[in-house]
Enzyme design. Structure first.
Site, PDB file in Angstrom:
ATOM      1  N   CYS A 146      -5.533  -3.242   2.540  1.00  0.00           N
ATOM      2  CA  CYS A 146      -5.342  -3.191   3.989  1.00  0.00           C
ATOM      3  C   CYS A 146      -6.637  -3.357   4.785  1.00  0.00           C
ATOM      4  O   CYS A 146      -7.184  -4.456   4.861  1.00  0.00           O
ATOM      5  CB  CYS A 146      -4.598  -1.908   4.355  1.00  0.00           C
ATOM      6  SG  CYS A 146      -3.807  -1.963   5.987  1.00  0.00           S
ATOM      7  N   LYS A 198      -9.423   2.365  -2.244  1.00  0.00           N
ATOM      8  CA  LYS A 198      -9.693   1.780  -0.929  1.00  0.00           C
ATOM      9  C   LYS A 198     -11.043   2.257  -0.395  1.00  0.00           C
ATOM     10  O   LYS A 198     -11.306   3.458  -0.301  1.00  0.00           O
ATOM     11  CB  LYS A 198      -8.562   2.170   0.030  1.00  0.00           C
ATOM     12  CG  LYS A 198      -8.619   1.493   1.391  1.00  0.00           C
ATOM     13  CD  LYS A 198      -7.375   1.857   2.193  1.00  0.00           C
ATOM     14  CE  LYS A 198      -7.337   1.143   3.535  1.00  0.00           C
ATOM     15  NZ  LYS A 198      -6.103   1.493   4.288  1.00  0.00           N
ATOM     16  N   GLU A 215       0.832  -1.197   0.000  1.00  0.00           N
ATOM     17  CA  GLU A 215       0.000   0.000   0.000  1.00  0.00           C
ATOM     18  C   GLU A 215       0.875   1.260   0.000  1.00  0.00           C
ATOM     19  O   GLU A 215       1.895   1.324   0.695  1.00  0.00           O
ATOM     20  CB  GLU A 215      -0.862  -0.036   1.258  1.00  0.00           C
ATOM     21  CG  GLU A 215      -1.792   1.131   1.488  1.00  0.00           C
ATOM     22  CD  GLU A 215      -2.578   0.993   2.788  1.00  0.00           C
ATOM     23  OE1 GLU A 215      -3.491   1.796   2.999  1.00  0.00           O
ATOM     24  OE2 GLU A 215      -2.267   0.078   3.595  1.00  0.00           O
TER      25      GLU A 215
END
Length: 288
Positions: free
Chosen positions: A155, A122, A51
């Site tokens: 994540c 995300k 990330e």
């Protein structure tokens, strides 16, 4: 045009565990190139990077994040990755700070031998990411590759079962996860990090391969926990978890077509068709 999906057997997947440095985009970019070259020499055809590996993670301000972000796919980092993917004939999934006008996204890009394939933004922002980034607005896209259908998460998305389930329902065989995992409270010594446990559970309950590339190091006081892992669609690790501290590349040779077979658990049970939508109903309403 979508790539023709093949069932030609195993593909080597590599998850790069590296230490980006906040603000040093040129050095971070060069480091990703070295790792991609190394993984390709070892036969990897799909390479996953962490990330925000172009920028670092712990921003002092939104202004700093904006200054370090790049357009997708026009920015220098994506152009480098496109050149590498073309020359090495590999696919790359990598986390990147995306600038879209004045908007900022914690994004991941998918690049193949023929260039830019697509991106993911995300959905679930962690902690102070909420001060810098907008939540993702592209849903959970799934991309065709020659070796299977590939989804992406980043994540904290992995804490939400819906993300993996949405990918599975769209026919994903593999989900690639650029990540910057941080320590969770009350971690028992000797146990896998919670992130690895959640990944294994999600892989099992959706019959998905999941490839997580984490970072290491301490950035502006924030430690990261490593543990990059490639999980088989049965739920058990195929490679890793890697160490907590060291840069490394984790490899696994996987036949992604096995994910479709793994969903058939018994003569009577199939993970996706057994879902009881008539009972679940409007779960958004039920949680209010």
């Amino acid at each position: 045009m979508a790539a023709q999906i093949s069932s030609a057997g195993p593909v080597r997947i590599a998850c790069v565990q590296m230490e980006p440095h906040i603000g040093d985009v040129a050095a971070n970019r060069a480091a990703t190139a070295r790792f991609i070259e190394t993984a390709a020499r070892q036969g990897a055809r799909l390479i996953v990077l962490p990330e925000l590996c172009n920028s670092g993670y712990v921003f002092h301000s939104r202004e700093e994040a904006l200054a370090l972000a790049e357009e997708i796919p026009a920015g220098d980092t994506c152009r480098l990755w496109c050149a590498l993917a073309h020359r090495l004939r590999v696919y790359i999934v990598a986390g990147i700070a995306e600038r879209d006008g004045t908007a900022l996204y914690n994004a991941a890009v998918v690049i193949g031998p023929d260039g830019y394939v697509g991106k993911y933004r995300k959905l679930h922002l962690w902690n102070q990411e909420n001060l810098h980034f907008s939540p993702g607005d592209l849903g959970v896209p799934v991309f065709d590759t020659p070796f299977g259908r590939v989804g992406v998460a980043v994540c904290y998305d992995g804490w939400f079962p819906e993300v993996y389930r949405m990918a599975a329902l769209q026919g994903a065989d593999l989900v690639c996860v650029p990540t910057n995992w941080v320590p969770m409270p009350d971690q028992p010594p000797g146990q896998h990090p919670m992130a690895v446990t959640l990944t294994m559970a999600s892989a099992h309950s959706n019959a998905l391969f999941i490839a997580c590339a984490d970072r290491v190091g301490i950035e502006r006081g924030q430690p990261f926990i490593g543990g990059s892992v490639i999980v088989h669609c049965s739920g058990w690790p195929a490679a890793g978890p890697a160490s907590r501290d060291d840069e490394a590349i984790v490899y696994a040779d996987l036949d992604l077509s096995e994910a479709r077979d793994q969903r058939r658990l018994t003569e009577f049970n199939q993970l996706l068709s057994d879902r009881r939508g008539d009972v679940y109903g409007d779960y958004q309403r039920l949680t209010k």
